[in-house]
Each structure stands twice: as structure tokens, then as C-alpha cells.
Write an enzyme that holds these catalytic residues in place. Structure first.
Site, mmCIF file in Angstrom:
data_model
loop_
_atom_site.group_PDB
_atom_site.id
_atom_site.type_symbol
_atom_site.label_atom_id
_atom_site.label_comp_id
_atom_site.label_asym_id
_atom_site.label_seq_id
_atom_site.Cartn_x
_atom_site.Cartn_y
_atom_site.Cartn_z
ATOM 1 N N TYR A 1 -1.675 -8.052 10.053
ATOM 2 C CA TYR A 1 -2.519 -7.784 8.881
ATOM 3 C C TYR A 1 -3.909 -7.337 9.334
ATOM 4 O O TYR A 1 -4.455 -6.354 8.830
ATOM 5 C CB TYR A 1 -2.598 -9.080 8.076
ATOM 6 C CG TYR A 1 -3.253 -9.018 6.731
ATOM 7 C CD1 TYR A 1 -2.491 -8.883 5.573
ATOM 8 C CD2 TYR A 1 -4.628 -9.158 6.585
ATOM 9 C CE1 TYR A 1 -3.082 -8.873 4.329
ATOM 10 C CE2 TYR A 1 -5.228 -9.148 5.341
ATOM 11 C CZ TYR A 1 -4.452 -9.008 4.218
ATOM 12 O OH TYR A 1 -5.044 -8.998 2.979
ATOM 13 N N ASP B 1 -3.070 -5.229 -6.547
ATOM 14 C CA ASP B 1 -2.227 -6.385 -6.246
ATOM 15 C C ASP B 1 -2.874 -7.693 -6.699
ATOM 16 O O ASP B 1 -2.199 -8.721 -6.771
ATOM 17 C CB ASP B 1 -1.875 -6.450 -4.756
ATOM 18 C CG ASP B 1 -3.061 -6.287 -3.840
ATOM 19 O OD1 ASP B 1 -4.002 -5.562 -4.198
ATOM 20 O OD2 ASP B 1 -3.052 -6.891 -2.752
ATOM 21 N N GLU C 1 -8.450 -4.475 -6.294
ATOM 22 C CA GLU C 1 -7.224 -3.753 -5.941
ATOM 23 C C GLU C 1 -6.056 -4.298 -6.775
ATOM 24 O O GLU C 1 -6.015 -5.476 -7.147
ATOM 25 C CB GLU C 1 -6.929 -3.864 -4.429
ATOM 26 C CG GLU C 1 -5.957 -2.783 -3.977
ATOM 27 C CD GLU C 1 -5.891 -2.601 -2.457
ATOM 28 O OE1 GLU C 1 -6.545 -3.354 -1.718
ATOM 29 O OE2 GLU C 1 -5.143 -1.696 -2.029
ATOM 30 N N ASP D 1 -8.472 -11.063 0.328
ATOM 31 C CA ASP D 1 -7.619 -10.471 1.372
ATOM 32 C C ASP D 1 -7.921 -11.026 2.764
ATOM 33 O O ASP D 1 -7.012 -11.138 3.603
ATOM 34 C CB ASP D 1 -7.811 -8.950 1.405
ATOM 35 C CG ASP D 1 -7.072 -8.244 0.280
ATOM 36 O OD1 ASP D 1 -6.015 -8.742 -0.146
ATOM 37 O OD2 ASP D 1 -7.552 -7.196 -0.168
ATOM 38 N N HIS E 1 -3.161 -13.553 -0.087
ATOM 39 C CA HIS E 1 -1.792 -13.269 0.373
ATOM 40 C C HIS E 1 -1.383 -14.328 1.393
ATOM 41 O O HIS E 1 -2.161 -14.676 2.286
ATOM 42 C CB HIS E 1 -1.710 -11.910 1.075
ATOM 43 C CG HIS E 1 -2.048 -10.736 0.212
ATOM 44 N ND1 HIS E 1 -1.263 -10.306 -0.827
ATOM 45 C CD2 HIS E 1 -3.099 -9.882 0.245
ATOM 46 C CE1 HIS E 1 -1.812 -9.242 -1.390
ATOM 47 N NE2 HIS E 1 -2.926 -8.973 -0.767
ATOM 48 N N HIS F 1 0.857 -1.194 0.000
ATOM 49 C CA HIS F 1 0.000 0.000 0.000
ATOM 50 C C HIS F 1 0.895 1.247 0.000
ATOM 51 O O HIS F 1 0.785 2.095 0.894
ATOM 52 C CB HIS F 1 -0.937 0.031 1.222
ATOM 53 C CG HIS F 1 -2.132 -0.870 1.104
ATOM 54 N ND1 HIS F 1 -2.779 -1.381 2.197
ATOM 55 C CD2 HIS F 1 -2.797 -1.325 0.013
ATOM 56 C CE1 HIS F 1 -3.798 -2.126 1.784
ATOM 57 N NE2 HIS F 1 -3.835 -2.115 0.473
ATOM 58 N N HIS G 1 -11.827 -5.891 2.303
ATOM 59 C CA HIS G 1 -11.818 -4.599 2.960
ATOM 60 C C HIS G 1 -12.216 -3.437 2.035
ATOM 61 O O HIS G 1 -12.102 -2.273 2.424
ATOM 62 C CB HIS G 1 -10.415 -4.323 3.546
ATOM 63 C CG HIS G 1 -9.340 -4.186 2.472
ATOM 64 N ND1 HIS G 1 -8.512 -3.105 2.412
ATOM 65 C CD2 HIS G 1 -9.008 -4.956 1.413
ATOM 66 C CE1 HIS G 1 -7.677 -3.224 1.397
ATOM 67 N NE2 HIS G 1 -7.958 -4.354 0.769
ATOM 68 N N HIS H 1 -11.565 -9.219 -6.101
ATOM 69 C CA HIS H 1 -11.240 -7.892 -5.571
ATOM 70 C C HIS H 1 -10.440 -7.147 -6.630
ATOM 71 O O HIS H 1 -9.546 -7.716 -7.257
ATOM 72 C CB HIS H 1 -10.416 -8.087 -4.293
ATOM 73 C CG HIS H 1 -9.968 -6.855 -3.600
ATOM 74 N ND1 HIS H 1 -10.639 -5.666 -3.637
ATOM 75 C CD2 HIS H 1 -8.879 -6.651 -2.793
ATOM 76 C CE1 HIS H 1 -9.992 -4.777 -2.891
ATOM 77 N NE2 HIS H 1 -8.919 -5.344 -2.381
HETATM 78 FE FE1 FEO Z 1 -7.055 -5.236 -0.997
HETATM 79 FE FE2 FEO Z 1 -4.582 -7.537 -1.366
HETATM 80 O O1 FEO Z 1 -5.640 -6.073 -1.861
#
Ligand code: FEO
Length: 394
Positions: free
Chosen positions: A192, A83, A81, A164, A225, A23, A145, A79
Site C-alpha cells: 500500500y 471509497d 475519495e 488512508d 482500509h 483505483h 494522499h 477524505h
Molecule cells: Fe484515497 Fe481510500 O481513498
């Protein structure tokens, strides 16, 4: 590189051993991370999520070793995002018409990021997709999230792909929770949660209760992750339920900055005072200007009380402390107490400023705090010990 997860499921992601922050610079990744992507081969072939953009070419090259891209029937993006969606431009250049299953908010996010009118199929909780012997069940996970976040469950294999949620920034060539150092794994999982998921705790509880109500057997939880939860996979769900409910341990964390070690000596004397009346409480000291901000926040998350100290500088506080206060305000910690201390030479505003910041961060300030003029002598340090004793009794 790929890893066989089950006969039908293969991990096709990227382990990022070098990553030092995530991030942007918001989250320290002492143990690197991984971007987990999964390939399901049933009668239909499904790709779940991709990897961060810098690894997109490598991802496609490796994916081609596992599957002819043109045979991928469905892409599921849990998701948007970057990544997890970062390889989409590269992937969709190869298979531009492949349907992409995501939430309504996922479509908005993906269009916002990539400005492409791909073949989106919006799904909501309870929707299913037959892929042969088994099927996929979609579960929206709004605010876990991001607004677009989603889980997908694979029947037959009994796997929850949770994106996530339940993840950790933890690079490992060992793919499963029963193969890695348990302390490292726990520490990365709680860090996390503390640093990313705390503000969404009420959504965490509701979502877990909803998913449990489906009575789906869960043999494995595959996050996006870190490692996969295979042995007692529900342990991380139980941890989340604990962490989501204003979690605290019997811990007091003292966070300070110091110019000439006077405030540091106060911090240590306060710790002595606390310990003298409560042997059981764990006390952690952090120099906010030297220690990692996310490790500090993890200790705040674990604490029942947080005590902040700063010398007065220019009628205010040391510049490293506002960073921690800003993070605490955003993370919306609940049910925590706070107190303040600090040295001063003339005007002496630091304790008052800290108390104001503690209140803004939602902590209950337990007293007025304690100040020491110039460099604390033994008498001043003894007052700090007494102050510590009062904190232990709060
Ligand atoms: Fe919310 Fe691993 O991205």
C-alpha cells in the site's frame, strides 16, 4: 454487520472480500479490502467516513441497526475519495442538514464529486469539536494522499482515525492487528505504501513529526482500509518513517520480458553472477508480462538496484515494460540504481531504450548494460554471470 471497537466506538464499515482491483485497475487487491466507517457515541453522536458507493444502501441499512440516523449530530469526512464518501448521497437524503466536518479542500472535492451544497463545516489543524466527555481534534494531512486528506483524534479513547494513511487493502473479519497473520499484514501495508504513498514521502515525514510533537497518547490507530492497529499501534508509524526515507533493503530485483526465453536465460545468469559474490543479497525475478504490476512495484520499492531486460522488438522493448516504467516515474523512487540487458537479432536497441527509461524514472544507471545476439550460448551466459558480479559490486 458492526464491530465494537471500544465502549464508545463502533466499526460500521464494509468488508469487501471480492475486490480484485482498486483505483480502477491501478492497484491489485489480492486480499480484498475494507471501507472502514466508525460511529462514536458520546453525548453527541459522530459518524466518521462512509463506504464505497456500491455498498451505500447496505451501509445505511446496517447503520440504522446501530443508530437512529436522525440522532447523528456530526459527520466527519476525513477524505472525499469515493471509497469513503460514496454513501454520502444516500446518507444525506436521510439527514440532509447534518453538519459535515472536513477540510477546505474536502469541501471542494465533495462539491466536485456530488454537486451538493451540504452543510459543510471547514476545519483545520488544531480545531476541536466537543462531543461530550471527549472531544475531536482535527489534523489536516494534506497530500496523504490527496489535498483534502485529514486525520481526526478522539481524546479520552486516544484513537487516531487516520483515513488512508496506515491502511492496507486487506479484508479480514479479525479487526485488530494482533489477531491477523503478521506476514500478510506487513506485506499488504508495505504494498500500500509503495504503490500509493511513495510520491508523498516528504509529506509523510513532516506529518508524522508534527503529530508526534502534539504528544497525544495513541492507544489505537483506526485507518479507513484494513485492520486496526491496537497492539503497539506506533509500529506502523515507525514503519512509515522508515519507508518514507528512500527505503531500500539488501535486495536486487530483475524485471524482464522475453519472447523465446533468451532474455529470461540472461536474467537467470545475471542473478547467478550476483549471488556468486553476494550471498546475502535477496534477488527477485519478475516477468513483467506475467507478474502482477503492483507486486513488481513493491519489489522495486524494496530494492537498492533494479535490472531490466528485454529483447529488441521493432527497435524498442517488449510492451509490458513501459507500464512498469510509467508507474516508477509517477512514484518517484529515489536512491536506486539500475541496469539493462537484452537479446537481439539485428538492430539491438532494447538496452539503450531501457537505460533511457531508467534515467527518466530517476534511477542511477550503473553501466552500459549487456546484450546477447540471438539465443545466448554458454559463452554469452558466462558474460551475463560476469555482468551480474559487477552489479553486485556497484
Ligand atoms: Fe484515497 Fe481510500 O481513498
Amino acid at each position: 454487520m458492526s464491530y465494537k471497537i471500544t465502549d464508545k466506538v463502533t466499526w460500521v464499515g464494509k468488508i469487501d472480500w471480492e475486490l480484485e482491483s482498486f483505483h480502477g485497475e491501478e492497484y491489485s487487491t489480492h486480499k480484498g479490502t475494507s471501507y472502514n466507517s466508525y460511529l462514536i457515541k458520546d453525548e453527541k453522536t459522530v459518524l466518521i467516513d462512509t463506504v464505497w458507493e456500491p455498498f451505500s444502501k447496505e451501509f445505511i441499512t446496517n447503520l440504522k441497526k446501530e443508530v437512529d440516523l436522525t440522532t447523528i449530530d456530526y459527520i466527519v469526512l476525513n477524505h472525499a475519495e469515493i471509497d469513503h464518501s460514496g454513501a454520502m448521497l444516500e446518507l444525506m437524503r436521510e439527514i440532509p442538514n447534518t453538519p459535515i466536518y472536513c477540510t477546505k479542500n474536502g469541501v471542494k472535492s465533495l462539491k466536485g464529486h456530488y454537486h451538493q451544497d451540504w452543510n459543510f463545516i471547514e476545519v483545520k489543524t488544531g480545531d476541536t469539536l466537543d462531543i461530550g466527555k471527549n472531544k475531536l481534534v482535527f489534523v489536516e494531512a494534506r497530500m496523504l494522499h490527496w489535498p483534502d486528506s485529514m486525520f481526526v483524534y478522539l481524546t479520552g479513547e486516544n484513537i487516531l482515525f487516520s483515513n488512508d494513511a496506515f491502511g492496507q487493502h486487506y479484508a479480514s473479519e479479525m479487526m485488530f492487528n494482533d489477531e491477523v497473520d503478521q506476514t500478510e499484514l506487513y506485506n499488504e501495508a508495505i504494498k500500500y505504501y509503495a504503490n500509493i504513498l511513495t510520491p508523498f514521502s516528504k509529506f509523510v515525514v513532516k506529518k508524522i513529526e508534527e503529530v508526534v510533537s502534539f504528544n497525544l497518547p495513541v492507544d489505537m490507530i483506526c485507518p479507513s482500509h484494513g485492520i486496526i492497529w491496537r497492539e503497539n499501534p506506533l509500529q506502523i508509524v515507525n514503519y512509515y518513517m522508515d519507508w518514507a526515507k528512500d527505503y531500500q533493503e539488501n535486495q536486487i530485483t530483475i524485471i524482464y520480458d522475453t519472447m523465446w526465453k533468451g532474455t529470461r536465460r540472461m536474467a537467470e545468469a545475471i542473478a547467478e553472477g550476483i549471488k556468486s559474490v553476494d550471498q546475502a543479497v535477496e534477488i527477485k525475478l519478475h516477468h513483467s508480462g506475467k507478474h502482477d504490476k503492483n507486486d513488481i512495484i513493491t519489489d522495486v520499492f524494496k530494492s537498492k538496484m533494479v535490472v531490466f531486460g528485454s529483447p529488441t522488438i521493432n527497435k524498442g522493448i517488449a510492451s509490458s515494460l513501459p507500464l512498469i516504467f510509467e508507474m516508477m516515474k509517477g512514484l518517484e523512487f529515489k536512491n536506486k540504481k539500475g541496469a539493462a540487458f537484452g537479446t537481439y537479432g539485428w538492430s539491438g536497441e532494447s538496452v539503450k531504450v531501457i537505460n533511457q527509461e531508467l534515467e527518466k524514472a530517476g534511477l542511477t544507471v550503473v553501466n552500459e548494460g549487456i546484450k546477447a545476439l540471438w539465443n545466448p550460448d554458454e559463452e554469452a551466459l558466462e558474460k551475463c554471470r560476469e555482468f551480474g558480479k559487477t552489479l553486485a559490486d556497484c
